[in-house]
Design a protein around this motif. Structure first.
Motif, PDB file in Angstrom:
ATOM      1  N   LEU A   1       0.829  -1.200   0.000  1.00  0.00           N
ATOM      2  CA  LEU A   1       0.000   0.000   0.000  1.00  0.00           C
ATOM      3  C   LEU A   1       0.868   1.257   0.000  1.00  0.00           C
ATOM      4  CD1 LEU A   1      -2.820   1.220   0.150  1.00  0.00           C
ATOM      5  CD2 LEU A   1      -2.658   1.065   2.638  1.00  0.00           C
ATOM      6  N   ALA A   2       1.876   1.296   0.861  1.00  0.00           N
ATOM      7  CA  ALA A   2       2.754   2.466   0.943  1.00  0.00           C
ATOM      8  C   ALA A   2       3.588   2.636  -0.328  1.00  0.00           C
ATOM      9  CB  ALA A   2       3.676   2.347   2.152  1.00  0.00           C
ATOM     10  N   PHE A   3       3.915   1.530  -0.982  1.00  0.00           N
ATOM     11  CA  PHE A   3       4.775   1.595  -2.166  1.00  0.00           C
ATOM     12  C   PHE A   3       4.004   2.066  -3.393  1.00  0.00           C
ATOM     13  CE2 PHE A   3       7.002  -0.207  -5.839  1.00  0.00           C
ATOM     14  CZ  PHE A   3       8.303   0.195  -5.583  1.00  0.00           C
ATOM     15  N   HIS A   4       2.793   1.547  -3.566  1.00  0.00           N
ATOM     16  CA  HIS A   4       2.044   1.820  -4.792  1.00  0.00           C
ATOM     17  C   HIS A   4       1.097   3.007  -4.677  1.00  0.00           C
ATOM     18  CE1 HIS A   4       3.590  -1.628  -6.957  1.00  0.00           C
ATOM     19  NE2 HIS A   4       3.474  -2.317  -5.849  1.00  0.00           N
ATOM     20  N   ALA A   5       0.778   3.425  -3.485  1.00  0.00           N
ATOM     21  CA  ALA A   5      -0.063   4.602  -3.279  1.00  0.00           C
ATOM     22  C   ALA A   5       0.784   5.632  -2.552  1.00  0.00           C
ATOM     23  CB  ALA A   5      -1.287   4.233  -2.441  1.00  0.00           C
ATOM     24  N   GLU A   6       0.394   6.868  -2.600  1.00  0.00           N
ATOM     25  CA  GLU A   6       1.220   7.885  -1.957  1.00  0.00           C
ATOM     26  C   GLU A   6       0.426   8.616  -0.886  1.00  0.00           C
ATOM     27  OE1 GLU A   6       3.636   9.807  -0.277  1.00  0.00           O
ATOM     28  OE2 GLU A   6       4.469   8.541  -1.828  1.00  0.00           O
ATOM     29  N   PRO A   7       0.708   8.286   0.371  1.00  0.00           N
ATOM     30  CA  PRO A   7      -0.011   8.960   1.446  1.00  0.00           C
ATOM     31  C   PRO A   7       0.468  10.393   1.688  1.00  0.00           C
ATOM     32  CG  PRO A   7       1.612   7.469   2.366  1.00  0.00           C
ATOM     33  CD  PRO A   7       1.627   7.277   0.864  1.00  0.00           C
ATOM     34  N   TRP A   8       1.552  10.798   1.071  1.00  0.00           N
ATOM     35  CA  TRP A   8       2.118  12.127   1.340  1.00  0.00           C
ATOM     36  C   TRP A   8       1.863  13.092   0.196  1.00  0.00           C
ATOM     37  CZ3 TRP A   8       2.581  11.920   6.171  1.00  0.00           C
ATOM     38  CH2 TRP A   8       2.987  10.747   6.787  1.00  0.00           C
ATOM     39  N   SER A   9       0.935  12.774  -0.671  1.00  0.00           N
ATOM     40  CA  SER A   9       0.503  13.634  -1.780  1.00  0.00           C
ATOM     41  C   SER A   9       1.518  13.749  -2.910  1.00  0.00           C
ATOM     42  CB  SER A   9       0.149  15.044  -1.293  1.00  0.00           C
ATOM     43  OG  SER A   9      -0.934  14.989  -0.416  1.00  0.00           O
ATOM     44  N   GLY A  10       2.664  13.189  -2.768  1.00  0.00           N
ATOM     45  CA  GLY A  10       3.669  13.249  -3.829  1.00  0.00           C
ATOM     46  C   GLY A  10       3.619  11.999  -4.670  1.00  0.00           C
ATOM     47  N   PRO A  11       4.580  11.832  -5.533  1.00  0.00           N
ATOM     48  CA  PRO A  11       4.630  10.607  -6.336  1.00  0.00           C
ATOM     49  C   PRO A  11       4.903   9.401  -5.443  1.00  0.00           C
ATOM     50  CG  PRO A  11       6.599  11.934  -6.688  1.00  0.00           C
ATOM     51  CD  PRO A  11       5.686  12.725  -5.815  1.00  0.00           C
ATOM     52  N   SER A  12       4.377   8.267  -5.838  1.00  0.00           N
ATOM     53  CA  SER A  12       4.550   7.061  -5.032  1.00  0.00           C
ATOM     54  C   SER A  12       5.997   6.584  -5.079  1.00  0.00           C
ATOM     55  CB  SER A  12       3.626   5.948  -5.535  1.00  0.00           C
ATOM     56  OG  SER A  12       4.080   5.480  -6.796  1.00  0.00           O
TER      57      SER A  12
END
Length: 153
Positions: A115-126
């Protein structure tokens, strides 16, 4: 019953002292191991908190990540900063992985890492978008594990 002479008594007491010392050493080693495990847990928590702390304490970084996440054009220095941020995050995952290999951490939570690798929780690129650029800077075992378990889900 045979009486013990002074030499035998001293020898017996010395042996008992050695046994007591070994038991004490075992207790000390156990306490030390517990302390090391607590320090490793604290370091993991610090690494997890560090990303969020950097984003909320650095307005320019937060703005940059939002800009990158909105696919706005970035300057070369901004691209470098985003790539460095993702490398820093991946180094944190790598540190966890190395501790896992050493038996200090439980197995990496593959679903959470996906999830952290493929989606970006920090609004930037994954992280996935930066992977090919930053993986040469990471350890071979970590890269192989990531590609088997996370990158190519």
């Amino acid at each position: 019953m045979k009486k013990l002479d002074f030499g035998q008594t001293v020898g017996l007491l010395a042996n008992l002292g050695v046994i007591a010392g070994i038991i004490f050493l075992g207790v000390e080693l156990h306490q030390n191991n517990e302390l090391m495990e607590a320090e490793a847990r604290a370091a993991r928590v610090d690494r997890l908190r560090a990303t969020a702390e950097n984003v909320f304490s650095d307005q320019a970084l937060a703005d940059l990540l939002v800009k990158a996440g909105n696919q706005e054009a970035l300057t070369e220095s901004e691209e470098l900063r985003v790539r460095s941020f993702n490398l820093w995050r991946l180094r944190g995952l790598e540190a966890y992985f190395v501790e896992y290999q050493a038996g200090l951490n439980p197995a990496p939570p593959v679903d959470g890492w996906n999830l952290a690798f493929h989606a970006e929780p920090w609004s930037g690129p994954s992280l996935a978008e930066s992977w090919d650029e930053v993986k040469p800077q990471l350890g071979d075992d970590f890269v192989a594990w990531m590609e088997d378990n996370v990158v190519e889900r």
